[in-house]
Design a protein around this motif. Structure first.
Motif, PDB file in Angstrom:
ATOM      1  N   ALA A 151     -11.298  -4.386  62.547  1.00 11.45           N
ATOM      2  CA  ALA A 151     -10.267  -4.859  61.969  1.00 11.45           C
ATOM      3  C   ALA A 151     -10.282  -3.758  60.731  1.00 11.45           C
ATOM      4  CB  ALA A 151     -10.784  -6.181  61.447  1.00 11.45           C
ATOM      5  N   PRO A 188     -10.073 -14.663  59.161  1.00 12.44           N
ATOM      6  CA  PRO A 188      -9.734 -12.954  59.300  1.00 12.44           C
ATOM      7  C   PRO A 188     -11.548 -12.574  59.000  1.00 12.44           C
ATOM      8  CG  PRO A 188      -8.971 -13.672  57.776  1.00 12.44           C
ATOM      9  CD  PRO A 188      -9.343 -15.602  58.249  1.00 12.44           C
ATOM     10  N   GLU A 201      -9.878  -8.442  57.465  1.00 14.14           N
ATOM     11  CA  GLU A 201      -8.458  -7.829  57.640  1.00 14.14           C
ATOM     12  C   GLU A 201      -7.890  -7.299  56.872  1.00 14.14           C
ATOM     13  OE1 GLU A 201      -6.878  -7.952  60.856  1.00 14.14           O
ATOM     14  OE2 GLU A 201      -8.784  -9.286  61.892  1.00 14.14           O
TER      15      GLU A 201
END
Length: 520
Positions: free
Chosen positions: A415, A433, A484
């Motif tokens: 990510a 995330p 993220e």
């Protein structure tokens, strides 16, 4: 003879739970339930960490006689217990934003604790030597956290503190037969991912007498995980041991109790009530997930959007079995040093059998990944997670498997801010995330071990950048991060914690490994 000793030790460990000190739920019964189900405190950990001001039995008798409720119950608790502070350390926020590495070094004294002799009635377990706590609500030493914390302690020259923490862990194994989740009576019924052998590797080889003591501790920890091998029946599983379809043995996460967790009592009761399943099974699965350290994650859920569908004990996890393979190899290696041929043969044979089972059942060739095996479906679950990197971390995978995992990692798990935990957004903290410090280290070391240095370096750089950005914004080092969006992490049963032991350790170790990736 070696096998007989191990089997006897395993049988004794199966009985050890009966000798564990009572938890707050055991001690206070109806008072405990009233406090926890009434959510008297925002954090369910507050009451279980409280220290009684007089004998628990006397407090319980007074409660039964007066039966207070509401504000009267809170007054009763405050009169009879010394409640813990909200956090274990002074706020680590640094308004002046001193350089990150200086801030990490300055945090160790805040997180360090002296040897502990618990006061009467406390849920705390005694420790003979100084140790480091994670921070925030986590007021005690935790098992797998400590390995990742030690990585930073070593880099900051805190070797004496690493040695003292190892002494604490050896003491726990000697007293209880395993290292518990954390040093509280309510954590004793479970352990956590077995990283003790990697802790020992941080200090290197010692004299033969010390090595013999260490080997004995490692063997006892191994026996704890394998104790269920002596009670396998037609179900194919007992305690932490699972018989695979070909007869080989692998392991699962488990807990010796099937009740709500003391520290999350109200939450567990609510989850079990919503499940439509036998409550004891739900409680066991919730507790087993706590043993995994991934509490909670889609890895353990039949329905990724429903915690009530948790089925941890039905899963054979790749991370646990990779670490147990490493433990078996480590015992064999140390026994070579001690010239103990019987021990070498025993544990090398165990490691060979485990590796074959992992490669047969936990590898998905068509997807190029390792995963967790579902006992119900007889196949690897569809959840792609950073746990796929554990066989690389422990050096179990073949070069071809490592290449495939590296390709999958680059494609799916990397990510903007580091390594993803899973690909699923469930609201659970061990899913997207969020990214977690231990998984960054496992991924970086595993990929580097198999020659994927560019990818390892890329992940390290992304993670260091995320930690630095959040530090600039908040002045804190946090338990987890949103990789993220490169923000503080979220989800879970409790507020985001700062401090924070394993973030300090992993970030410090990654900067030492790749100093040019650190901006300051």
């Amino acid at each position: 003879m070696q096998r007989k000793v191990v089997l006897v030790l395993a049988a004794l460990l199966l009985c050890a739970f009966d000798r564990a000190p009572p938890t707050p739920a055991d001690l206070y019964g109806p008072l405990f339930e009233a406090v926890q189900l009434g959510r008297l405190f925002k954090d369910g950990k507050t009451f279980v960490d409280a220290v009684p001001k007089r004998a628990p039995q006397a407090i319980l008798e007074d409660y039964r006689r007066t039966a207070p409720s509401g504000e009267a119950l809170r007054a009763f608790v405050e009169a009879n217990f010394q409640l813990p502070p909200e956090t274990a350390v002074p706020s680590p926020q640094n308004k002046d934003r001193r350089p990150l590495l200086r801030h990490i070094a300055a945090l160790w004294p805040h997180l360090k604790r002296p040897p502990l002799t618990p006061p009467p009635g406390s849920s705390a377990l005694g420790l003979p030597a100084p140790y480091v706590v994670p921070g925030g609500r986590f007021r005690e030493i935790y098992y797998w956290d400590s390995y990742f914390t030690m990585l930073g302690l070593v880099q900051d020259g805190q070797d004496a503190l690493v040695d003292s923490m190892l002494a604490d862990f050896e003491s726990l194994i000697e007293r209880f037969g395993h290292i518990p989740n954390g040093t509280r009576s309510y954590y004793l019924s479970r352990s956590q991912p077995p990283f003790f052998t990697y802790m020992l590797d941080l200090v290197g080889e010692a004299d033969p007498a010390t090595e013999r003591r260490r080997v004995a501790a490692l063997q006892r920890e191994h026996a704890f995980w394998m104790a269920g091998a002596g009670c396998l029946d037609a179900s194919g599983a007992c305690a932490r041991v699972v018989r695979m379809p070909d007869g080989s043995l692998l392991n699962r996460y488990w807990d010796d109790r099937a009740t709500p967790r003391d520290e999350s009592y109200a939450e567990d009761v609510a989850t079990a009530s919503a499940s439509g399943r036998p409550k004891e099974q739900v409680y066991r699965d919730l507790r087993a997930a706590a043993e995994s350290g991934w509490d909670f994650s889609a890895r353990w859920l039949a329905d990724p959007q429903s915690l009530a569908s948790i089925r941890t004990t039905g899963i054979v996890p790749v991370d646990l079995n990779s670490l147990l393979w490493a433990l078996e190899r480590a015992i064999s290696r140390r026994c070579v040093f001690l010239a103990d041929v019987v021990c070498v043969r025993e544990y090398e044979g165990r490691a060979t059998a485990r590796q074959a089972a992992i490669l047969r059942y936990l590898w998905v060739p068509g997807e190029g990944r390792f995963g967790d095996w579902d006992r119900g479906s007889g196949a690897v679950t569809p959840v792609v997670s950073a746990a796929t990197l554990y066989p690389l971390f422990v050096d179990l995978a073949t070069p071809e498997q490592a290449d495939a995992v590296a390709a999958l990692t680059a494609r799916l798990l990397v990510a903007p801010g580091g390594l993803r935990t899973t690909l699923l957004r469930t609201g659970q903290q061990w899913d997207s995330p969020n990214g977690w410090p231990p998984l960054q280290w496992v991924g970086v070391i595993g990929l580097s071990r198999y020659g994927h240095e560019a990818l390892a370096r890329d992940i390290a750089g992304r993670w260091i950048g995320t930690v630095e950005q959040a530090y600039r914004d908040t002045g804190k080092l946090l338990e987890k991060y949103n990789v993220e969006d490169r923000l503080p992490g979220g989800g879970g049963e409790y507020p985001l914690q700062d401090g924070f032991g394993w973030t300090n350790g992993v970030t410090r170790a990654l900067i030492a490994r790749y100093p040019d990736l650190h901006r300051h």
